[in-house]
Scaffold this active site. Structure first.
Site, PDB file in Angstrom:
ATOM      1  N   CYS A 108      47.716  34.495  39.296  1.00 13.14           N
ATOM      2  CA  CYS A 108      46.462  35.049  39.795  1.00 13.14           C
ATOM      3  C   CYS A 108      46.149  34.406  41.139  1.00 13.14           C
ATOM      4  CB  CYS A 108      45.349  34.741  38.793  1.00 13.14           C
ATOM      5  SG  CYS A 108      43.732  35.312  39.318  1.00 13.14           S
ATOM      6  N   HIS A 150      44.804  42.657  33.644  1.00 13.82           N
ATOM      7  CA  HIS A 150      44.450  41.437  34.383  1.00 13.82           C
ATOM      8  C   HIS A 150      43.254  41.683  35.304  1.00 13.82           C
ATOM      9  CE1 HIS A 150      45.712  37.658  36.665  1.00 13.82           C
ATOM     10  NE2 HIS A 150      44.829  38.213  37.472  1.00 13.82           N
ATOM     11  N   GLU A 151      43.305  42.773  36.054  1.00 17.80           N
ATOM     12  CA  GLU A 151      42.230  43.028  37.037  1.00 17.80           C
ATOM     13  C   GLU A 151      40.913  43.402  36.352  1.00 17.80           C
ATOM     14  OE1 GLU A 151      42.572  42.061  40.026  1.00 17.80           O
ATOM     15  OE2 GLU A 151      44.716  41.713  39.776  1.00 17.80           O
ATOM     16  N   HIS A 154      39.103  40.465  35.206  1.00 19.57           N
ATOM     17  CA  HIS A 154      38.308  39.825  36.271  1.00 19.57           C
ATOM     18  C   HIS A 154      36.887  40.380  36.313  1.00 19.57           C
ATOM     19  CE1 HIS A 154      40.860  37.071  38.464  1.00 19.57           C
ATOM     20  NE2 HIS A 154      41.818  37.963  38.612  1.00 19.57           N
TER      21      HIS A 154
HETATM   22 NI    NI Z   1      43.797  37.575  39.151  1.00 20.41          NI
END
Ligand code: NI
Length: 192
Positions: A108, A150-151, A154
């Site tokens: 990341c 993953h995004e 966030h």
């Molecule tokens: Ni990331």
């Protein structure tokens, strides 16, 4: 432009919904341009608005073919990694499809210099708005599905370190020694 690092409070906050009536606002247009520029300056497969200090549900995703040049054909196939044109997701919703899971290394830009094994759903269904306000729905699998998970994490204040297999956490420098090794071997060595 600075990509915020772990420890910044905004990375741990649930980002705010974007008002669909404000998609044409200059402020949102500017945010999207900054995200695009950010991934040119610091290459990565995705960047979410909180990573640049903006707590809004906006993310940019890409996986251009030039990123695949250093990855072996076998590993690309194992990762089910294919080229993804850059695109913006606004207010995305994601859900796993089926029970299949995959465990691979990921990193990341906000945890710079490290990576770890993370188990993710193999296939996801994602729904989002694009910057023109058009609604999209898609089924994605493999590496593309991992990037999305993953995004979108966030946007919910979640980092991969919350989901990683802790004993596999390593510097990217050390990962260079393992990148071409079979994952079974890596898992045996690190006891994960
Ligand atoms: Ni990331």
């Amino acid at each position: 432009m600075t990509i915020l690092q772990v420890g910044a409070a905004v990375l741990r906050r649930r980002a705010d919904h974007v008002d669909p009536d404000k998609l044409t606002s200059p402020k949102l247009g500017e945010l999207i341009e900054v995200l695009r520029a950010g991934l040119v300056e610091t290459p990565g497969v995705g960047l979410a608005a909180p990573q640049i200090g903006v707590s809004l549900r906006v993310a940019l995703i890409q996986d251009p073919p030039q990123f695949h040049a250093r990855v072996s054909e076998d590993r690309l196939a194992e990762l089910e990694r294919t080229a993804v044109e850059p695109y913006i997701l606004i207010n995305p919703e994601i859900e796993p499809v089926g029970d299949e899971r995959r465990t691979f290394f990921e990193g990341c830009l906000s945890v710079d210099g490290y990576c770890a094994l993370v188990e993710r759903a193999k296939t996801v269904r994602v729904r989002w708005l694009d910057p023109s306000g058009d609604y999209h729905e898609a089924l994605q699998s493999g590496w593309h599905a991992r990037i999305l998970q993953h995004e979108i994490d966030h946007l919910n204040g979640i980092l991969y370190v919350d989901r990683m297999l802790p004993r596999s956490f390593m510097t990217t420098l050390n990962y260079a020694d393992w990148v071409d090794e079979p994952l079974d071997k890596v898992r045996a060595v690190f006891g994960v």
